[in-house]
Design an enzyme around this catalytic site. Structure first.
Site, short mmCIF file in Angstrom:
data_model
loop_
_atom_site.label_atom_id
_atom_site.label_comp_id
_atom_site.label_asym_id
_atom_site.label_seq_id
_atom_site.Cartn_x
_atom_site.Cartn_y
_atom_site.Cartn_z
N ASP A 10 51.72 33.88 34.92
CA ASP A 10 50.79 33.58 35.99
C ASP A 10 51.64 33.30 37.23
OD1 ASP A 10 48.38 32.87 37.33
OD2 ASP A 10 48.75 30.76 36.89
N LEU A 11 51.02 33.26 38.41
CA LEU A 11 51.79 33.04 39.64
C LEU A 11 51.67 31.60 40.14
CD1 LEU A 11 53.47 34.21 42.01
CD2 LEU A 11 51.30 34.85 43.09
N ASP A 12 50.47 31.23 40.57
CA ASP A 12 50.26 29.90 41.14
C ASP A 12 50.48 28.80 40.10
OD1 ASP A 12 49.54 31.27 43.37
OD2 ASP A 12 47.39 30.90 43.22
N THR A 18 51.57 27.36 44.99
CA THR A 18 50.75 27.65 46.17
C THR A 18 49.43 26.88 46.12
OG1 THR A 18 49.84 29.59 45.07
CG2 THR A 18 51.69 29.96 46.55
N LYS A 46 41.47 25.87 39.42
CA LYS A 46 42.71 26.45 38.89
C LYS A 46 42.43 27.66 38.00
CE LYS A 46 46.52 23.17 38.78
NZ LYS A 46 47.44 22.43 37.91
N GLY A 47 43.10 28.76 38.29
CA GLY A 47 43.06 29.92 37.41
C GLY A 47 41.84 30.81 37.53
N ILE A 48 40.91 30.47 38.44
CA ILE A 48 39.71 31.32 38.57
C ILE A 48 39.74 32.08 39.89
CG2 ILE A 48 38.36 29.82 37.06
CD1 ILE A 48 36.94 28.73 39.55
N ARG A 50 38.60 33.94 43.56
CA ARG A 50 38.21 33.41 44.88
C ARG A 50 36.71 33.15 44.95
NH1 ARG A 50 39.87 37.33 49.43
NH2 ARG A 50 41.85 37.08 48.34
N SER A 115 48.01 37.59 37.48
CA SER A 115 47.48 36.54 38.36
C SER A 115 46.13 36.93 38.95
CB SER A 115 48.47 36.26 39.49
OG SER A 115 47.89 35.44 40.48
N ALA A 116 45.23 35.96 39.04
CA ALA A 116 43.92 36.20 39.66
C ALA A 116 44.06 36.40 41.16
CB ALA A 116 42.99 35.03 39.37
N ARG A 118 44.77 37.76 44.79
CA ARG A 118 44.81 39.08 45.41
C ARG A 118 46.01 39.20 46.35
NH1 ARG A 118 40.02 42.18 45.31
NH2 ARG A 118 38.36 41.20 44.09
N LYS A 146 40.01 35.37 34.28
CA LYS A 146 40.32 34.50 33.14
C LYS A 146 39.16 33.51 32.98
CE LYS A 146 45.13 34.74 34.73
NZ LYS A 146 46.24 34.01 35.36
N GLU A 170 51.32 29.98 31.49
CA GLU A 170 50.13 29.63 32.26
C GLU A 170 50.07 28.12 32.52
OE1 GLU A 170 47.41 30.22 33.76
OE2 GLU A 170 47.10 32.38 33.63
N ASP A 171 49.55 27.74 33.68
CA ASP A 171 49.37 26.32 33.97
C ASP A 171 47.90 25.90 33.92
OD1 ASP A 171 48.58 27.65 36.39
OD2 ASP A 171 48.89 25.78 37.49
#
Length: 219
Positions: A10-12, A18, A46-48, A50, A115-116, A118, A146, A170-171
């Site tokens: 995952d990214l964030d 971020t 978190k993780g969902i 926009r 990552s969700a 964009r 996710k 994943e966080d």
């Protein structure tokens, strides 16, 4: 018997934090609509995606809007977020991440991003990690967010590896659930009290080695 062939990140909150920028942008939007967004309420985002985040925030504020207004607000929030992201640099990569990914590549373990966001490509470029990933599956490529496993299954397919040979970092609980739903191992990054469904939880990447992750496949 499965063995480690690929790692999907995952990214964030995993590679870079971020979350603070998302919070500032969402809070600015909430304030514009006449209410506040607390740090605790922000955890729900978190993780969902926009638009899912926007729906949750509108519910918190008790605000009802038509679809066109929602799309306009989401775009405005994203422009604020991107302005904040312009401040990012390679120094924003979380401790130990770069070294761990380099060790994976040295050991011929495939590496991908799921990552969700964009804006994943833009952020990876800002932190000088764009070339580290063989595939980038982001919110522009998938339709289901996710905890649906689509994002990680797409990553595994891109890398030509079986899901059972993948480890996801994943966080967020939704991300851990997505990994498990896809038949993958899940390493939670953060709080074990929150990430209860992960196979193992780490505080961060400092001192983490490939051998530690291979242990997940030892029966």
């Amino acid at each position: 018997m499965s063995f480690l062939q690929a790692c999907l990140f995952d990214l964030d909150g995993v590679i870079v934090d971020t979350a603070k920028y998302h919070y500032l942008a969402w809070r600015r939007m909430a304030n514009q609509l006449g209410f506040d967004l607390t740090v605790e309420e922000n955890e729900l985002l978190k993780g969902i995606s926009r638009m899912e985040s926007l729906e949750k925030i509108l519910a918190i504020g008790g605000v009802k809007l038509d679809e066109a207004t929602k799309l306009s607000l989401a775009a405005e929030k994203n422009s604020w977020y991107l302005e904040l992201c312009q401040q990012m640099s390679p120094d924003d990569v979380l401790p130990g991440v770069r070294e761990f990914v380099e060790e994976l590549k040295t050991n011929q373990i495939r590496v991908g991003l799921g990552s969700a966001s964009r804006n994943a490509v833009l952020i990876l470029d800002r932190i000088a990690m764009l070339t580290y990933f063989e595939t980038i599956v982001d919110g522009n490529r998938v339709t289901r967010g996710k905890p649906d496993p689509e994002i990680f299954l797409t990553g595994a397919a891109d890398l030509d590896v079986l899901p059972a040979s993948c480890v996801v970092f994943e966080d967020a609980m939704a991300g851990v659930q997505a990994a498990k739903a896809g038949g993958m191992k899940a390493v939670g990054v953060g709080d074990p009290v929150v990430l209860t469904e992960a196979d193992v939880v780490i505080k961060g990447f400092e001192g983490l080695h490939v051998q530690d992750i291979k242990q997940l496949f030892v029966v």
